[in-house]
Design an enzyme around this catalytic site. Structure first.
Site: not given
Ligand code: OAD
Length: 248
Positions: A120, A149
């Site tokens: 991303h 820029c």
């Molecule tokens: P999310 O915020 O959707 O999910 C975070 C996950 O991390 C959840 O399932 C939590 O349960 C878990 N979590 C929280 N604390 C944790 C810990 N200490 N150890 C392990 N897991 C933990 O974030 P993403 O899945 O990364 O996109 O979201 C995907 C994308 O959605 C991001 O990259 C972003 C967002 O819109 C862009 O910015 C393009």
């Protein structure tokens, strides 16, 4: 095999030659970077449509940059945690180890991961809206909002994939190739909701890879995973590492 079994996860990894880790915002949570969808998650407090779409940027680049400037400020004040550091050390432990991340915070790189595929983008990179040139900008706070820029004067944008935009084809292609050819995939700290990243573990499983999920909360992947370790990345990853060290 019990699903919530660190020993079984270590056994899978010990037998694996090609290991891939897919990470999401949860791995940086223990460093103090807010996640997107959890309690206090960014998308609970802000509307993505106002801040993370090409339309939002066209409408109000200053607002979008102010939000990224605020996030850059948070990230500049934190450090990689034991989860990031364990994954970085695994480049030496396994014959082939690759890291695919949805995170834009750059913490994996700071922890020392070199074989890193940032699906991303990266919050420390900016892109010229005229000729698409990518450069680094680590100023916190930014000296000019919105920034321009230095070469051509056009508006700069964050080098981040926004909603409605396509991922870089080379990065995505590499991520799918790695997923299709690994023996084991760790899926760490992601809600497994956002595509195409969410499809990668299914691609890996379809090719016979074992899937190990690490997350304190269940996700749509949990039922499909071979092992589901319900805990924090910064605790569970070092625990697995300890087992791998003992028996290597
Ligand atoms: P999310 O915020 O959707 O999910 C975070 C996950 O991390 C959840 O399932 C939590 O349960 C878990 N979590 C929280 N604390 C944790 C810990 N200490 N150890 C392990 N897991 C933990 O974030 P993403 O899945 O990364 O996109 O979201 C995907 C994308 O959605 C991001 O990259 C972003 C967002 O819109 C862009 O910015 C393009």
């Amino acid at each position: 095999m019990r699903k919530n079994d660190v020993g079984a996860a270590a056994a899978i990894l010990r037998a694996a030659k090609r290991v891939v880790a897919l990470t999401g915002a949860g791995i940086s949570a223990e460093s103090g970077v807010p996640t997107f969808r959890g309690e206090n998650g960014l998308w609970r407090r802000f509307r993505a449509e106002d801040l993370a779409t090409p339309e939002a940027f066209a409408r109000d680049p200053k607002l979008v940059w102010e939000w990224y400037d605020w996030r850059r400020g948070i990230i500049s004040g934190v450090t990689p945690n034991p989860g990031h550091r364990t994954l970085a050390s695994w480049e030496k432990r396994f014959p082939a180890f690759a890291l695919i991340t949805q995170n834009v915070d750059g913490l994996h790189g700071r922890a020392g991961s070199a074989c890193l595929h940032e699906l991303h983008g990266n919050i420390w990179k900016v892109r010229c809206t005229k000729d698409e040139t990518i450069s680094e900008n680590r100023s916190v706070p930014l000296k000019e909002i919105p920034p321009h820029c230095p070469d051509c004067g056009a508006l700069l944008r964050p080098h981040i994939v926004w909603f409605g935009e396509s991922l870089d084809a080379d990065v995505l292609g590499a991520a799918f190739d790695l997923s299709a050819t690994c023996d084991a995939m760790l899926v760490v700290g992601t809600s497994a909701l956002v595509h195409p990243a969410a499809a990668l573990p299914f691609r890996a499983a379809a090719s016979g890879a074992k899937i190990i999920e690490i997350n304190p909360a269940p996700t749509p992947l949990t039922g499909e995973a071979d092992i589901s370790l319900q805990g924090k990345a910064g605790e569970v990853l070092p625990e697995i590492d300890e087992l791998l060290r003992k028996e290597s």
